[in-house]
Design a protein around this motif. Sequence first.
Motif, PDB file in Angstrom:
ATOM      1  N   GLN A   1       0.825  -1.214   0.000  1.00  0.00           N
ATOM      2  CA  GLN A   1       0.000   0.000   0.000  1.00  0.00           C
ATOM      3  C   GLN A   1       0.856   1.260   0.000  1.00  0.00           C
ATOM      4  OE1 GLN A   1      -3.032  -0.702  -1.184  1.00  0.00           O
ATOM      5  NE2 GLN A   1      -3.781   0.841   0.209  1.00  0.00           N
ATOM      6  N   LEU A   2       1.929   1.257   0.757  1.00  0.00           N
ATOM      7  CA  LEU A   2       2.803   2.426   0.782  1.00  0.00           C
ATOM      8  C   LEU A   2       3.510   2.616  -0.558  1.00  0.00           C
ATOM      9  CD1 LEU A   2       4.199   2.162   4.410  1.00  0.00           C
ATOM     10  CD2 LEU A   2       2.498   3.767   3.530  1.00  0.00           C
ATOM     11  N   LEU A   3       3.847   1.520  -1.227  1.00  0.00           N
ATOM     12  CA  LEU A   3       4.415   1.621  -2.577  1.00  0.00           C
ATOM     13  C   LEU A   3       3.383   2.164  -3.567  1.00  0.00           C
ATOM     14  CD1 LEU A   3       6.579  -1.610  -2.890  1.00  0.00           C
ATOM     15  CD2 LEU A   3       7.379   0.754  -2.817  1.00  0.00           C
ATOM     16  N   ALA A   4       2.136   1.735  -3.417  1.00  0.00           N
ATOM     17  CA  ALA A   4       1.069   2.258  -4.279  1.00  0.00           C
ATOM     18  C   ALA A   4       0.891   3.754  -4.070  1.00  0.00           C
ATOM     19  CB  ALA A   4      -0.245   1.518  -4.010  1.00  0.00           C
ATOM     20  N   SER A   5       0.938   4.187  -2.818  1.00  0.00           N
ATOM     21  CA  SER A   5       0.803   5.622  -2.558  1.00  0.00           C
ATOM     22  C   SER A   5       1.989   6.403  -3.104  1.00  0.00           C
ATOM     23  CB  SER A   5       0.642   5.875  -1.062  1.00  0.00           C
ATOM     24  OG  SER A   5       1.834   5.572  -0.369  1.00  0.00           O
ATOM     25  N   LEU A   6       3.163   5.825  -3.044  1.00  0.00           N
ATOM     26  CA  LEU A   6       4.342   6.479  -3.623  1.00  0.00           C
ATOM     27  C   LEU A   6       4.194   6.627  -5.134  1.00  0.00           C
ATOM     28  CD1 LEU A   6       7.254   7.535  -3.096  1.00  0.00           C
ATOM     29  CD2 LEU A   6       8.018   5.213  -3.603  1.00  0.00           C
ATOM     30  N   CYS A   7       3.672   5.595  -5.784  1.00  0.00           N
ATOM     31  CA  CYS A   7       3.454   5.667  -7.236  1.00  0.00           C
ATOM     32  C   CYS A   7       2.424   6.735  -7.594  1.00  0.00           C
ATOM     33  CB  CYS A   7       3.008   4.309  -7.777  1.00  0.00           C
ATOM     34  SG  CYS A   7       4.303   3.076  -7.812  1.00  0.00           S
ATOM     35  N   VAL A   8       1.346   6.843  -6.816  1.00  0.00           N
ATOM     36  CA  VAL A   8       0.340   7.876  -7.072  1.00  0.00           C
ATOM     37  C   VAL A   8       0.958   9.254  -6.915  1.00  0.00           C
ATOM     38  CG1 VAL A   8      -1.818   8.899  -6.262  1.00  0.00           C
ATOM     39  CG2 VAL A   8      -1.604   6.440  -6.411  1.00  0.00           C
ATOM     40  N   MET A   9       1.737   9.426  -5.861  1.00  0.00           N
ATOM     41  CA  MET A   9       2.360  10.727  -5.619  1.00  0.00           C
ATOM     42  C   MET A   9       3.317  11.099  -6.740  1.00  0.00           C
ATOM     43  SD  MET A   9       4.832  12.035  -2.563  1.00  0.00           S
ATOM     44  CE  MET A   9       6.163  11.051  -3.187  1.00  0.00           C
ATOM     45  N   ILE A  10       4.116  10.149  -7.180  1.00  0.00           N
ATOM     46  CA  ILE A  10       5.060  10.418  -8.262  1.00  0.00           C
ATOM     47  C   ILE A  10       4.325  10.758  -9.551  1.00  0.00           C
ATOM     48  CG2 ILE A  10       6.783   9.321  -9.766  1.00  0.00           C
ATOM     49  CD1 ILE A  10       7.777   7.826  -7.271  1.00  0.00           C
ATOM     50  N   GLY A  11       3.300   9.968  -9.891  1.00  0.00           N
ATOM     51  CA  GLY A  11       2.561  10.211 -11.129  1.00  0.00           C
ATOM     52  C   GLY A  11       1.848  11.552 -11.136  1.00  0.00           C
ATOM     53  N   ALA A  12       1.151  11.870 -10.063  1.00  0.00           N
ATOM     54  CA  ALA A  12       0.428  13.142 -10.005  1.00  0.00           C
ATOM     55  C   ALA A  12       1.388  14.331  -9.938  1.00  0.00           C
ATOM     56  CB  ALA A  12      -0.516  13.152  -8.813  1.00  0.00           C
ATOM     57  N   SER A  13       2.515  14.152  -9.290  1.00  0.00           N
ATOM     58  CA  SER A  13       3.506  15.232  -9.225  1.00  0.00           C
ATOM     59  C   SER A  13       4.133  15.501 -10.584  1.00  0.00           C
ATOM     60  CB  SER A  13       4.606  14.889  -8.219  1.00  0.00           C
ATOM     61  OG  SER A  13       4.089  14.765  -6.932  1.00  0.00           O
ATOM     62  N   ILE A  14       4.440  14.446 -11.309  1.00  0.00           N
ATOM     63  CA  ILE A  14       4.998  14.623 -12.653  1.00  0.00           C
ATOM     64  C   ILE A  14       3.980  15.314 -13.548  1.00  0.00           C
ATOM     65  CG2 ILE A  14       5.773  13.416 -14.738  1.00  0.00           C
ATOM     66  CD1 ILE A  14       7.025  11.316 -12.919  1.00  0.00           C
ATOM     67  N   TYR A  15       2.727  14.894 -13.446  1.00  0.00           N
ATOM     68  CA  TYR A  15       1.684  15.527 -14.253  1.00  0.00           C
ATOM     69  C   TYR A  15       1.556  17.005 -13.913  1.00  0.00           C
ATOM     70  CZ  TYR A  15      -2.640  16.135 -16.836  1.00  0.00           C
ATOM     71  OH  TYR A  15      -3.586  16.564 -17.721  1.00  0.00           O
ATOM     72  N   THR A  16       1.622  17.320 -12.634  1.00  0.00           N
ATOM     73  CA  THR A  16       1.525  18.715 -12.201  1.00  0.00           C
ATOM     74  C   THR A  16       2.686  19.541 -12.742  1.00  0.00           C
ATOM     75  OG1 THR A  16       0.426  18.014 -10.172  1.00  0.00           O
ATOM     76  CG2 THR A  16       1.343  20.221 -10.196  1.00  0.00           C
ATOM     77  N   ALA A  17       3.877  19.000 -12.675  1.00  0.00           N
ATOM     78  CA  ALA A  17       5.063  19.755 -13.081  1.00  0.00           C
ATOM     79  C   ALA A  17       5.203  19.877 -14.594  1.00  0.00           C
ATOM     80  CB  ALA A  17       6.303  19.103 -12.497  1.00  0.00           C
ATOM     81  N   GLN A  18       4.790  18.866 -15.339  1.00  0.00           N
ATOM     82  CA  GLN A  18       5.059  18.824 -16.773  1.00  0.00           C
ATOM     83  C   GLN A  18       3.820  18.998 -17.638  1.00  0.00           C
ATOM     84  OE1 GLN A  18       8.049  18.633 -18.176  1.00  0.00           O
ATOM     85  NE2 GLN A  18       9.063  18.527 -16.196  1.00  0.00           N
ATOM     86  N   ARG A  19       2.699  19.359 -17.082  1.00  0.00           N
ATOM     87  CA  ARG A  19       1.455  19.420 -17.828  1.00  0.00           C
ATOM     88  C   ARG A  19       1.532  20.341 -19.033  1.00  0.00           C
ATOM     89  NH1 ARG A  19      -1.307  23.637 -18.024  1.00  0.00           N
ATOM     90  NH2 ARG A  19      -0.764  24.861 -16.231  1.00  0.00           N
ATOM     91  N   GLU A  20       2.199  21.458 -18.924  1.00  0.00           N
ATOM     92  CA  GLU A  20       2.274  22.396 -20.049  1.00  0.00           C
ATOM     93  C   GLU A  20       3.162  21.886 -21.173  1.00  0.00           C
ATOM     94  OE1 GLU A  20       3.142  26.359 -18.982  1.00  0.00           O
ATOM     95  OE2 GLU A  20       1.409  26.552 -17.675  1.00  0.00           O
ATOM     96  N   SER A  21       4.024  20.959 -20.879  1.00  0.00           N
ATOM     97  CA  SER A  21       4.935  20.441 -21.900  1.00  0.00           C
ATOM     98  C   SER A  21       4.226  19.593 -22.942  1.00  0.00           C
ATOM     99  CB  SER A  21       6.042  19.621 -21.252  1.00  0.00           C
ATOM    100  OG  SER A  21       6.745  20.407 -20.328  1.00  0.00           O
ATOM    101  N   PHE A  22       3.194  18.863 -22.540  1.00  0.00           N
ATOM    102  CA  PHE A  22       2.522  17.993 -23.508  1.00  0.00           C
ATOM    103  C   PHE A  22       1.131  18.470 -23.872  1.00  0.00           C
ATOM    104  CE2 PHE A  22       1.941  16.106 -19.308  1.00  0.00           C
ATOM    105  CZ  PHE A  22       0.578  16.030 -19.226  1.00  0.00           C
ATOM    106  N   THR A  23       0.650  19.540 -23.253  1.00  0.00           N
ATOM    107  CA  THR A  23      -0.653  20.083 -23.596  1.00  0.00           C
ATOM    108  C   THR A  23      -0.514  20.991 -24.804  1.00  0.00           C
ATOM    109  OG1 THR A  23      -1.216  20.055 -21.256  1.00  0.00           O
ATOM    110  CG2 THR A  23      -2.648  21.310 -22.689  1.00  0.00           C
ATOM    111  N   GLU A  24      -1.439  20.862 -25.730  1.00  0.00           N
ATOM    112  CA  GLU A  24      -1.422  21.730 -26.909  1.00  0.00           C
ATOM    113  C   GLU A  24      -1.617  23.181 -26.494  1.00  0.00           C
ATOM    114  OE1 GLU A  24      -3.916  20.481 -30.145  1.00  0.00           O
ATOM    115  OE2 GLU A  24      -3.848  18.427 -29.406  1.00  0.00           O
ATOM    116  N   GLU A  25      -1.109  24.081 -27.292  1.00  0.00           N
ATOM    117  CA  GLU A  25      -1.164  25.510 -26.988  1.00  0.00           C
ATOM    118  C   GLU A  25      -2.598  26.000 -26.781  1.00  0.00           C
ATOM    119  OE1 GLU A  25       0.441  29.019 -25.982  1.00  0.00           O
ATOM    120  OE2 GLU A  25       1.687  27.357 -26.663  1.00  0.00           O
TER     121      GLU A  25
END
Length: 165
Positions: free
Chosen positions: A106-130
């Motif tokens: 469960q703690l590994l699952a929570s770590l994966c969720v945190m990593i995935g959502a954090s990457i999405y938050t940080a890099q969202r403008e990089s892959f979103t169309e203008e």
Amino acid sequence: MLVILTFILLFHVISVILLFISTINNAWWVASAPGGNVIYTDLWYSCNVTCLPVKNGASTDAVYLQAVQATMILSTILCCVGFFVFILQLFKLKQGERFVFTAIIQLLASLCVMIGASIYTAQRESFTEESLRKGGYGSSYVLAWISFPMTVFSGLMYLVLRKRK
């Protein structure tokens, strides 16, 4: 003890459901398109009337999007595996040894969720169309962040439960 086990089991099932919805549903990013239509974007597709793959989603330019996809899928799988391991450990192991492996999963699952959502938050403008950058985070993104503390809490509760009678 039975009430605590029922509560943690319910909490675990809710976490699994939230992870499934946040991974599958197409509302990570919501934007208004020219013409007044609403476009929903998830980790794989952008949907208006029809669904099209995310622009450059399979290229090496969007490695971070692929990392978000992988971590969200991995967290969902780990949470499901943790549920089955919980059921097995409940009846097979003696007190004191129970639920440690489930807590780790469960703690590994929570770590994966945190990593995935954090990457999405940080890099969202990089892959979103203008044209879609003036949107906002959608319900699936919020559910991913809600499932993070829920999986952390259930993982910690499994550690607390291992010593209880």
